[in-house]
Scaffold this motif. Structure first.
Motif, PDB file in Angstrom:
ATOM      1  N   ASN A  31       0.821  -1.214   0.000  1.00  0.00           N
ATOM      2  CA  ASN A  31       0.000   0.000   0.000  1.00  0.00           C
ATOM      3  C   ASN A  31       0.857   1.266   0.000  1.00  0.00           C
ATOM      4  O   ASN A  31       0.510   2.254  -0.652  1.00  0.00           O
ATOM      5  N   SER A  35       0.890   4.165  -2.982  1.00  0.00           N
ATOM      6  CA  SER A  35       0.818   5.597  -2.722  1.00  0.00           C
ATOM      7  C   SER A  35       1.956   6.332  -3.434  1.00  0.00           C
ATOM      8  O   SER A  35       1.742   7.369  -4.069  1.00  0.00           O
ATOM      9  N   ARG A  39       1.837   9.086  -6.553  1.00  0.00           N
ATOM     10  CA  ARG A  39       2.503  10.386  -6.520  1.00  0.00           C
ATOM     11  C   ARG A  39       3.378  10.577  -7.756  1.00  0.00           C
ATOM     12  O   ARG A  39       3.374  11.644  -8.380  1.00  0.00           O
TER      13      ARG A  39
END
Length: 58
Positions: A31, A35, A39
């Motif tokens: 996870n 993320s 980005r």
């Protein structure tokens, strides 16, 4: 980014990157990578050719 540079035409899932780079594949670690990939996508370094798949922008 090294995995994307070595395989510029391949799309990866976060879990696949963890396996390729021999990183832990537990849910929390994957996870965090998701993320970070998100980005990098927003910053323009990667594209998302499909849901949950990331590829180096050409």
């Amino acid at each position: 980014m090294n995995a994307f540079n070595q395989h510029p035409d391949q799309a990866f899932r976060a879990h696949d990157l963890h396996e390729l780079l021999e990183m832990p594949t537990d849910e929390a670690s994957v996870n965090i990578t998701r993320s970070r990939l998100g980005r990098l996508t927003r910053q323009g370094f990667l594209t998302q050719p499909g849901r949950g798949r990331y590829q180096k922008r050409t």
